[in-house]
Scaffold this active site. Structure first.
Site, PDB file in Angstrom:
ATOM      1  CD1 TRP A 102      -2.270  -2.257   1.414  1.00 13.29           C
ATOM      2  CD2 TRP A 102      -3.026  -1.008  -0.278  1.00 13.29           C
ATOM      3  NE1 TRP A 102      -3.280  -2.949   0.781  1.00 13.29           N
ATOM      4  CE2 TRP A 102      -3.761  -2.223  -0.259  1.00 13.29           C
ATOM      5  CE3 TRP A 102      -3.320  -0.069  -1.269  1.00 13.29           C
ATOM      6  CZ2 TRP A 102      -4.767  -2.510  -1.173  1.00 13.29           C
ATOM      7  CZ3 TRP A 102      -4.325  -0.354  -2.188  1.00 13.29           C
ATOM      8  CH2 TRP A 102      -5.039  -1.562  -2.138  1.00 13.29           C
ATOM      9  CG  ASP A 171      -3.456   4.293   3.861  1.00 13.40           C
ATOM     10  OD1 ASP A 171      -4.560   4.147   4.421  1.00 13.40           O
ATOM     11  OD2 ASP A 171      -3.125   3.671   2.840  1.00 13.40           O
ATOM     12  CE  LYS A 195      -8.868  -1.884   4.130  1.00 17.79           C
ATOM     13  NZ  LYS A 195      -8.886  -3.121   3.377  1.00 17.79           N
TER      14      LYS A 195
HETATM   15  N1  PMP Z   1      -4.438   1.642   1.927  1.00 15.84           N
HETATM   16  C1  PMP Z   1      -4.545   0.519   2.642  1.00 15.84           C
HETATM   17  C2  PMP Z   1      -3.634   0.326   3.822  1.00 15.84           C
HETATM   18  C3  PMP Z   1      -5.470  -0.470   2.282  1.00 15.84           C
HETATM   19  O1  PMP Z   1      -5.579  -1.593   2.990  1.00 15.84           O
HETATM   20  C4  PMP Z   1      -6.319  -0.251   1.166  1.00 15.84           C
HETATM   21  C5  PMP Z   1      -7.368  -1.236   0.732  1.00 15.84           C
HETATM   22  N2  PMP Z   1      -7.217  -2.520   1.098  1.00 15.84           N
HETATM   23  C6  PMP Z   1      -6.155   0.933   0.439  1.00 15.84           C
HETATM   24  C7  PMP Z   1      -5.223   1.856   0.853  1.00 15.84           C
HETATM   25  C8  PMP Z   1      -6.998   1.215  -0.761  1.00 15.84           C
HETATM   26  O2  PMP Z   1      -8.274   1.511  -0.323  1.00 15.84           O
HETATM   27  P1  PMP Z   1      -9.473   1.788  -1.304  1.00 15.84           P
HETATM   28  O3  PMP Z   1      -9.827   0.484  -1.930  1.00 15.84           O
HETATM   29  O4  PMP Z   1     -10.528   2.311  -0.376  1.00 15.84           O
HETATM   30  O5  PMP Z   1      -9.032   2.785  -2.290  1.00 15.84           O
END
Ligand code: PMP
Length: 359
Positions: A102, A171, A195
């Protein structure tokens, strides 16, 4: 009807009382004669929902008065671009910490909008850790420093808060509200809702007042924090149902004793599961023990050929969503706030049985 234990990484398990309340209110929301999804976002009944959710999350996360809480759309991924657009001038430096999938995505996106300096990376050890701050490169002129407190795929979590001169951006998609945080240590926190907050379609942003109003001119309005703050996150039609569900989850968390109580439960759940993994030669977890995630627990079998059997048996035992991310394989148990301890116990029992049968 049988509810399984849902270990999905997101969208993820929701508390039963939240789903039950949403069901009970679905056809006639609090005497309005319509569902909450049919209400105008500008009408009184919905405004009460929106305001209550904000008040509750402020209470839970102890958000100081000089921070705004925004309920936006676009997922955490849109924040990968919104952060540099709002906080850095074109070409200005920004520091990033790379701890896995991520943060790598956040870095890639930000590179289009600012001069990304990777101050630390754990790539050399296969993203198994949160690099100690003493190993970070300095970046005195950074517009902000971005990190990912919990890597959802790698299962690596920071159990400490970096101390940097620039505004710290986090994040927290996969560990927000899992334990107490000191919001004042951060310039900006963002998290996709699917989540620990509720359902997809909503992104929570907590931003310090003094960081508003710096967005570069080309920033799309809906991505502009100052404009969104100025219109209470209703610059355009917000994700009303997701915002409502977030409020229900926040209320549930309040009833459960808040983030301190949930943190104790999360610690107990994770300790049990890591204990089971460490106590066997059959399962293993790749993260450095001090940096293991309390939310996402990846694990592998000594013999990867058995993965498919493991997952098939798990489904049959009512344990869903254990397949690891397609980029890393193996297994992963996502054990967010709403995963009951009974789910951990059932998983451990299944793991022991599978190991015995495989011997
Ligand atoms: N950052 C993290 C730490 C994540 O776990 C996720 C999704 N699993 C995201 C960003 C991306 O999130 P989204 O699908 O809401 O764009």
């Amino acid at each position: 009807m049988a509810r399984v234990f849902n270990f999905n990484p997101g969208p993820a398990v929701l508390p039963d009382p939240v789903l039950e309340r949403a069901r009970d209110e679905l056809m006639d929301f609090r005497g309005t004669g319509m569902s909450v999804a049919e209400l105008s976002h500008r009408g009184k009944p919905y405004m009460a929902v929106a305001e209550a959710a904000e008040a509750r999350v402020r209470e839970l996360a102890q958000v100081p008065d000089n921070y705004r809480v925004l309920f936006l759309q676009g997922g955490a991924s849109l924040q990968f671009a919104a952060v540099p657009l709002n906080l850095a001038e074109a070409g200005q430096r920004a520091g990033y910490i790379n701890t896995g999938s991520w943060s790598t995505k956040a870095i890639k996106e930000a590179q289009a909008f600012c001069d990304v300096q990777v101050l630390a990376t754990s790539e050399a050890t296969n993203f198994d850790r949160a690099p100690e701050q003493a190993t970070w490169a300095a970046c005195d002129d950074a517009a902000f420093v971005h990190f990912t407190p919990n890597e959802t795929i790698g299962g690596v979590e920071f159990h400490w808060v970096p101390d940097v001169a620039a505004p710290l951006v986090a994040d927290m998609s996969s560990n927000i509200l899992s334990r107490p945080i000191d919001v004042s240590r951060y310039g900006l926190i963002y998290a996709g809702a699917q989540k620990n907050i509720g359902i997809s379609g909503l992104t929570l942003v907590i931003v310090r007042d003094d960081l508003l109003g710096r967005a570069r001119a080309a920033t799309p309005s809906v991505m502009n924090y100052a404009l969104q703050a100025g219109s209470d996150s209703m610059l355009n039609t917000p994700a009303t149902f997701a915002w409502y569900v977030a409020g229900l989850v926040f209320d549930w968390l309040h009833v459960e004793g808040g983030v301190e109580a949930i943190a104790a439960r999360n610690r107990l759940k994770a300790d049990k599961l890591y204990g089971a993994i460490d106590g066997s030669n059959f399962y293993s977890n790749p993260a450095r023990p001090s940096d293991r995630s309390l939310m996402n627990v990846p694990f592998t079998l000594a013999d990867a050929e058995r993965d498919a059997d493991f997952l098939k048996g798990a489904e049959a035992a009512g344990l869903a969503g254990l397949k690891g991310h397609r980029s890393v394989g193996g297994m992963r148990a996502s054990i967010y706030n709403a995963m009951p301890e009974a789910g951990i116990d059932a998983l451990i029992e299944y793991m022991r049985e599978f190991e015995r049968a495989a011997a």
